[in-house]
Design an enzyme around this catalytic site. Structure first.
Site, PDB file in Angstrom:
ATOM      1  N   HIS A   1       4.527   5.557  11.620  1.00  0.00           N
ATOM      2  CA  HIS A   1       4.105   5.474  10.214  1.00  0.00           C
ATOM      3  C   HIS A   1       3.138   6.657  10.054  1.00  0.00           C
ATOM      4  O   HIS A   1       1.927   6.471   9.992  1.00  0.00           O
ATOM      5  CB  HIS A   1       3.417   4.133   9.991  1.00  0.00           C
ATOM      6  CG  HIS A   1       3.185   3.772   8.557  1.00  0.00           C
ATOM      7  ND1 HIS A   1       3.282   4.681   7.518  1.00  0.00           N
ATOM      8  CD2 HIS A   1       2.852   2.584   7.982  1.00  0.00           C
ATOM      9  CE1 HIS A   1       3.015   4.067   6.386  1.00  0.00           C
ATOM     10  NE2 HIS A   1       2.755   2.795   6.636  1.00  0.00           N
TER      11      HIS A   1
ATOM     12  N   ARG B   1       0.793  -1.221   0.000  1.00  0.00           N
ATOM     13  CA  ARG B   1       0.000   0.000   0.000  1.00  0.00           C
ATOM     14  C   ARG B   1       0.828   1.275   0.000  1.00  0.00           C
ATOM     15  O   ARG B   1       0.613   2.168  -0.830  1.00  0.00           O
ATOM     16  CB  ARG B   1      -0.929   0.061   1.237  1.00  0.00           C
ATOM     17  CG  ARG B   1      -2.173  -0.766   1.116  1.00  0.00           C
ATOM     18  CD  ARG B   1      -2.493  -1.356   2.454  1.00  0.00           C
ATOM     19  NE  ARG B   1      -1.482  -2.342   2.751  1.00  0.00           N
ATOM     20  CZ  ARG B   1      -1.563  -3.624   2.363  1.00  0.00           C
ATOM     21  NH1 ARG B   1      -2.625  -4.050   1.748  1.00  0.00           N
ATOM     22  NH2 ARG B   1      -0.580  -4.470   2.613  1.00  0.00           N
ATOM     23  N   THR B   2       1.751   1.379   0.954  1.00  0.00           N
ATOM     24  CA  THR B   2       2.426   2.669   1.136  1.00  0.00           C
ATOM     25  C   THR B   2       3.240   3.021  -0.105  1.00  0.00           C
ATOM     26  O   THR B   2       3.157   4.138  -0.624  1.00  0.00           O
ATOM     27  CB  THR B   2       3.318   2.623   2.395  1.00  0.00           C
ATOM     28  OG1 THR B   2       2.550   2.068   3.459  1.00  0.00           O
ATOM     29  CG2 THR B   2       3.787   4.017   2.772  1.00  0.00           C
TER      30      THR B   2
END
Ligand code: CP
Length: 303
Positions: A132, A53-54
């Protein structure tokens, strides 16, 4: 420009309102109308740990905004780190090519180390069991989009609260609002003391629980997390706790009709796929929201 290293940089509701409004505006746009604010700029995604995702959402965001992209998705193995190059040297080298660096690294504090030697913005995409921040921002954005008002919500975090850097970031942002927390974890995976002390200092109400108890009937937001096998020193320790907080369809039936279920993903078995079609399951919407939040964040940095 500012580096994005910690959610503490965003500990301001007015700033969050502004960022979330930009993300919502971006989300409402026809893709042909995305502002090309990164035109003629090159950004690097440098990931020393796995990511779906990131990395891919940042890369999509960069390209949606007209930027060029350079990337190494397995920097631990395929960058010169394998030959012994220090993180500092790698960052200085990438400064020669890129106007910004999105960095994921297994060491807590790595993004701060990178920022200390970088002349271009460093965006922390996860540093070990530390933070994060962009995930915390997208989680808070998702809660706001789904529930409209964050004040007054009861928010449960379940699973691995010790190593879960995503929730470490999310809870610091959500604690800016008038919320009540439930921390649900095995005894050995409780929230680190430093976060509890911070919540005490800010008079945030929370309960620490080691089983579901009645929490599921009470929460408005349930933030599930994966028990992270890769963070354990022994396989036995992982086996002992890995199935303590599994959200079954029977448990979901006990939840409020308008509650939402979030998860930073990836999941393993803590949310079975049968739950995905329940309208309360918002974790794939959370993924989508992340793209626009990251576009808005890049816009705020490079505008
Ligand atoms: N949520 C999250 O950080 O996912 P990835 O590890 O796939 O980037």
């Amino acid at each position: 420009m500012e580096h994005v290293l910690s959610v503490q940089q965003f500990a301001n509701k007015a700033l969050l309102d502004k960022l979330f409004a930009s993300a919502a505006k971006m989300q409402a746009l026809d893709p042909t109308k995305y502002p090309k604010i990164l035109k003629h700029l090159t950004l690097a995604t440098v990931f020393y740990e796995p990511s779906t995702r990131t990395r891919l959402s940042f890369e999509t965001a960069i390209q949606n905004l007209g930027g060029q992209l350079i990337t190494t998705e397995n920097a631990a193995q395929f960058s010169s780190a394998i030959k012994g190059e220090t993180l500092e040297d790698t960052i200085k080298v990438i400064n020669a090519y890129a106007d910004g660096i999105v960095l994921r690294h297994p060491e807590t504090g790595a993004a701060k180390r990178a920022a200390a030697v970088s002349g271009v913005p460093i965006i922390n995409a996860g540093d070990g069991i530390g933070e994060h921040p962009t995930q915390g921002l997208l989680d808070t954005y998702t809660v706001q989009r789904a529930k409209v008002k964050i004040d007054g919500l009861k928010i449960g975090f379940a699973g691995d609260l010790l190593y879960g850097r995503t929730l470490h970031s999310a809870l610091q942002l959500l604690a800016l609002y008038d919320v009540e927390f439930y921390f649900l974890s095995p005894q050995s995976l409780g929230l680190p003391e430093k976060y509890l002390k911070e919540l005490d200092k800010r008079d945030v109400t929370y309960r620490i629980l080691h089983d579901w108890g009645k929490a599921l009937t009470e929460v408005d937001v349930l933030y599930m997390t994966r028990v992270q096998k890769e963070r354990f020193k022994s396989a036995g320790d992982y086996q002992e706790v890995k199935d303590d907080f599994i959200l079954t369809p029977t448990l979901v039936k006990k939840m409020k009709k308008d509650a939402i279920i979030l998860h930073p993903l990836p999941r393993v078995n803590e949310i079975p796929p049968e739950i995905d079609d329940d309208p309360r399951a918002q974790y794939f919407q959370q993924v989508r929201n992340g793209l626009f939040l990251r576009m808005a964040l890049l816009e705020s940095i490079y505008r």
